[in-house]
Design a protein around this motif. Structure first.
Motif, PDB file in Angstrom:
ATOM      1  N   PRO A  32      47.494  60.428  73.290  1.00 44.91           N
ATOM      2  CA  PRO A  32      48.869  60.930  73.268  1.00 44.91           C
ATOM      3  C   PRO A  32      49.130  62.128  74.186  1.00 44.91           C
ATOM      4  CG  PRO A  32      48.181  60.374  71.058  1.00 44.91           C
ATOM      5  CD  PRO A  32      46.960  60.235  71.927  1.00 44.91           C
ATOM      6  N   ARG A  80      52.367  57.554  82.477  1.00 41.06           N
ATOM      7  CA  ARG A  80      53.770  57.211  82.742  1.00 41.06           C
ATOM      8  C   ARG A  80      54.178  57.635  84.143  1.00 41.06           C
ATOM      9  NH1 ARG A  80      58.333  59.931  79.140  1.00 41.06           N
ATOM     10  NH2 ARG A  80      58.028  61.604  80.640  1.00 41.06           N
ATOM     11  N   ASN A 138      49.521  60.862  77.855  1.00 39.39           N
ATOM     12  CA  ASN A 138      50.389  59.717  78.125  1.00 39.39           C
ATOM     13  C   ASN A 138      51.380  59.999  79.251  1.00 39.39           C
ATOM     14  OD1 ASN A 138      52.353  57.514  77.724  1.00 39.39           O
ATOM     15  ND2 ASN A 138      51.085  57.113  75.927  1.00 39.39           N
ATOM     16  N   ALA A 160      43.824  57.293  77.913  1.00 39.73           N
ATOM     17  CA  ALA A 160      44.707  56.750  76.879  1.00 39.73           C
ATOM     18  C   ALA A 160      44.596  57.601  75.616  1.00 39.73           C
ATOM     19  CB  ALA A 160      44.353  55.299  76.585  1.00 39.73           C
ATOM     20  N   TYR A 166      53.686  49.886  82.442  1.00 40.23           N
ATOM     21  CA  TYR A 166      53.548  51.032  81.541  1.00 40.23           C
ATOM     22  C   TYR A 166      54.254  50.748  80.220  1.00 40.23           C
ATOM     23  CZ  TYR A 166      54.395  55.393  79.219  1.00 40.23           C
ATOM     24  OH  TYR A 166      54.474  56.357  78.253  1.00 40.23           O
TER      25      TYR A 166
END
Length: 156
Positions: free
Chosen positions: A70, A77, A73, A68, A89
């Motif tokens: 950025p 997804r 990510n 987790a 999600y």
């Protein structure tokens, strides 16, 4: 008490000592284990154990990490889309128990072993390059699905 074995050369012994590996490509997988942990940097993550099936139905364990943060990510997804957890999600919360038993397609690559902190080397291994998104998910997220499947059947 003695036991029988077939003597091998050093080269043969080293070859047998290595993990059997998959050729790079797209394969079917099922999540056999998912465990919440913290990354080395302290970020929440889920450690996945994937059963990846080659074109003959043979199983290989491949480990992956959904972290987790950025910059990672995209992997969360793509994983969620691949296994049918798009709504989860999009909720912004994902529990590891939701992943166990889920199946999808994964892009497997070869990863050369690296030096360990404190000496020694990690062995060569297979790694997850990406999870193959469904056509619908790829359109929704404006991404390109991987469509060069080696085998489109799940062997179970």
């Amino acid at each position: 008490m003695s036991f029988p074995y077939n003597p091998m050369t050093e080269e043969q012994c080293e070859k047998e000592r290595q993990y059997p590996m998959l050729e790079p490509g797209i394969y079917n997988f099922t999540v056999s284990k998912a465990e919440s942990k913290r990354s080395k940097s302290g970020n929440p993550m889920i450690e996945l154990t994937l059963k990846v099936f080659d074109n003959n139905g043979k199983e290989f364990n491949v480990f992956d990490y959904l972290i987790a943060m950025p910059s990672m990510n995209w992997k969360i997804r793509h994983f969620c889309d691949s296994v049918g957890l798009t709504k989860e999600y999009e909720s912004g919360k994902f529990d590891e128990y939701l992943a166990v038993g889920r199946s999808g397609k994964v892009d497997i690559v070869f990863q050369k072993g690296k030096a360990k902190d404190g000496g020694g080397f990690y062995k060569d291994k297979n790694a997850v390059e990406d999870y193959v998104m469904t056509d619908q998910g790829a359109q929704k997220y404006n991404a390109a699905p991987v469509d060069d499947f080696k085998d489109d059947s799940i062997p179970f």
